[in-house]
Design a protein around this motif. Sequence first.
Motif, mmCIF file in Angstrom:
data_model
loop_
_atom_site.group_PDB
_atom_site.id
_atom_site.type_symbol
_atom_site.label_atom_id
_atom_site.label_comp_id
_atom_site.label_asym_id
_atom_site.label_seq_id
_atom_site.Cartn_x
_atom_site.Cartn_y
_atom_site.Cartn_z
ATOM 1 N N GLN A 1 0.839 -1.201 0.000
ATOM 2 C CA GLN A 1 0.000 0.000 0.000
ATOM 3 C C GLN A 1 0.872 1.249 0.000
ATOM 4 O O GLN A 1 0.611 2.211 -0.721
ATOM 5 C CB GLN A 1 -0.919 0.000 1.227
ATOM 6 C CG GLN A 1 -1.808 1.223 1.371
ATOM 7 C CD GLN A 1 -2.899 1.256 0.318
ATOM 8 O OE1 GLN A 1 -3.484 0.236 0.048
ATOM 9 N NE2 GLN A 1 -3.116 2.429 -0.273
ATOM 10 N N THR B 1 1.151 4.194 -2.859
ATOM 11 C CA THR B 1 0.940 5.603 -2.496
ATOM 12 C C THR B 1 2.114 6.454 -2.937
ATOM 13 O O THR B 1 1.965 7.624 -3.321
ATOM 14 C CB THR B 1 0.714 5.723 -0.978
ATOM 15 O OG1 THR B 1 -0.377 4.882 -0.590
ATOM 16 C CG2 THR B 1 0.411 7.156 -0.581
ATOM 17 N N GLY C 1 -0.721 9.881 -7.240
ATOM 18 C CA GLY C 1 -0.759 11.325 -7.082
ATOM 19 C C GLY C 1 -0.884 12.026 -8.424
ATOM 20 O O GLY C 1 -0.831 11.409 -9.498
ATOM 21 N N ASN D 1 -4.607 7.366 -10.240
ATOM 22 C CA ASN D 1 -5.002 6.387 -9.244
ATOM 23 C C ASN D 1 -4.438 5.026 -9.639
ATOM 24 O O ASN D 1 -4.466 4.644 -10.812
ATOM 25 C CB ASN D 1 -6.531 6.296 -9.132
ATOM 26 C CG ASN D 1 -7.155 7.613 -8.705
ATOM 27 O OD1 ASN D 1 -6.475 8.466 -8.142
ATOM 28 N ND2 ASN D 1 -8.444 7.770 -8.970
ATOM 29 N N ALA E 1 -4.212 3.045 -4.214
ATOM 30 C CA ALA E 1 -3.736 4.373 -3.820
ATOM 31 C C ALA E 1 -4.320 5.392 -4.790
ATOM 32 O O ALA E 1 -4.092 5.295 -6.003
ATOM 33 C CB ALA E 1 -2.216 4.425 -3.857
ATOM 34 N N PRO E 2 -5.078 6.338 -4.273
ATOM 35 C CA PRO E 2 -5.471 6.475 -2.865
ATOM 36 C C PRO E 2 -6.404 5.351 -2.440
ATOM 37 O O PRO E 2 -6.956 4.658 -3.278
ATOM 38 C CB PRO E 2 -6.167 7.835 -2.834
ATOM 39 C CG PRO E 2 -6.662 8.041 -4.218
ATOM 40 C CD PRO E 2 -5.651 7.410 -5.131
ATOM 41 N N GLU E 3 -6.553 5.194 -1.137
ATOM 42 C CA GLU E 3 -7.333 4.084 -0.622
ATOM 43 C C GLU E 3 -8.787 4.187 -1.064
ATOM 44 O O GLU E 3 -9.357 5.274 -1.171
ATOM 45 C CB GLU E 3 -7.252 4.044 0.906
ATOM 46 C CG GLU E 3 -5.875 3.684 1.433
ATOM 47 C CD GLU E 3 -5.872 3.482 2.937
ATOM 48 O OE1 GLU E 3 -6.991 3.357 3.504
ATOM 49 O OE2 GLU E 3 -4.798 3.434 3.531
ATOM 50 N N GLN F 1 -16.716 8.681 -4.205
ATOM 51 C CA GLN F 1 -15.514 9.362 -4.664
ATOM 52 C C GLN F 1 -15.716 9.849 -6.101
ATOM 53 O O GLN F 1 -16.703 9.514 -6.756
ATOM 54 C CB GLN F 1 -14.290 8.425 -4.597
ATOM 55 C CG GLN F 1 -14.358 7.237 -5.534
ATOM 56 C CD GLN F 1 -13.143 6.352 -5.386
ATOM 57 O OE1 GLN F 1 -12.997 5.683 -4.378
ATOM 58 N NE2 GLN F 1 -12.287 6.361 -6.386
#
Length: 507
Positions: free
Chosen positions: A95, A99, A103, A107, A127-129, A170
Amino acid sequence: MGLPELQASDFPGAAPRELAHPEQRRRGRSLWIRLALLAAVFVAVPWLLYDRFQQAEGERQELLLEAVRERGLVVAKALEPTLTRADSVPVFRLQEELTRFAGSGVNLKLLFRPTGAEGGFFYVAAAPEVRPDALERERALLADMGVLQKLADSCAGTVPLTRRVELPGQAPELLTSLTPIQTPRGCWVLVTAESLAGGRAHLGESYWRLPEVQLAAAVYLALAFLVFAILADVFLSIRGFAATARAVARDRADARFRESTGIAELAPVAAAFDRMVDRLRAAARSIRDAAEENAHAFKTPIATIRQAIEQMRRRVSADDLRGQRALTAIEASLERLDNLVAAARQTERGAADLLDPPDERIDVSEIARGLAAQFQKMLPADAPHLVARIADHAIARGGASLIEAALENLVENAVGFARHNVDLVVKLVDGRVEVCVADDGPGVDAQDLPRIFDRYFSKREGARAEGGNQGLGLWIVKRNAEALGGAVTAKNADHGGLVVVMTLPRG
């Protein structure tokens, strides 16, 4: 010897040659043609621009998506050492690794299928969770697309995607690639997606759904609607002007141009037309009044002179040849003066009708029969014989005085040059009233034929006497016929003589 009955096809009502080019120019400047061209431009421009902009937007999105896919490949290469020793790496470290590479709107999700396992892939990290239910939904979506099964069979080769996914809780994202990583323990799959939050919300959508394209289309349609609305107002105003002009021609005093348009900019034009019509009608009334007043003013002295001549004739003896000749000359001059007064009165009334033309249903057959009977009574024994063949109920639209003056001048012109016979034919041809007058006189020289309707033109030899309208008769016919919306043509007959045909609109 009677003249053969003439056919309408012998006298085509063709427009003068010199009017052909202006008519063509008017057709070329037609508002309908320009409206069609404008509509073609309004259709062609968005089609051309849409195609070009769509192509540019497609290239831009493809470059962006390709960059995201390349990033997925780089991340997959970077993760490969870690995934190869996955047994010694805790899940939470995977994870953290995702991450570290995620960014900037990208994703990442990691799936795993153990070697020899049956079934689908398992989600390992994201990532992101992402919430578990969202992960399961996305995994099911990939399975429905058949992508996971394809990867499970070979676990080799990056699969490029352009698939929009709406995840609960999301922002939506756009799946861009699936990159497989083969290890001894199984097949790992790195899912790369582009976040559609913020300014990227329309990435991957059809070009026409972009907000700026829809806004441009709305503005363009509003512009087109405004332009065509303006043109529609102009067309309606023109049609209103035409209807008012027809009403004015029908002598409707209540017809006003100002009431036929709702466009403020055309109001001064309409007011000017109304003033012009009022002045023309006033001028026509003045001319008619002046014609009657002048005829009445001449009538009294002419009657006085006639009475004086009668007194003088009683006093002059039959042996006084000079006196008798003088009295005969005075009587002839007085008769000519009387004819000139009548012709002037008729001309002035015709001029008034030209300024303010009446629009009535006139029985041309009745006028022609009355005129033929009048001429047959007036013509001396040695004059040409007038043969009238007049159809019943030949109704034309116009003014009785204009039609009567035209017929009278046609017959007078033919009688003045005929040797034996004059034919007067009135009939209906192709929805119009046709009046044909033919004589068996000397005809007209070919070079003079185009000029016989000119004012004061008269070169035919053999006329019996000078009438009050010499050089004006056929000009009056042409003027009156055109004022009534008709036409007049002339040609030399094959057997000799001149044939004149006047056509009038049927009532």
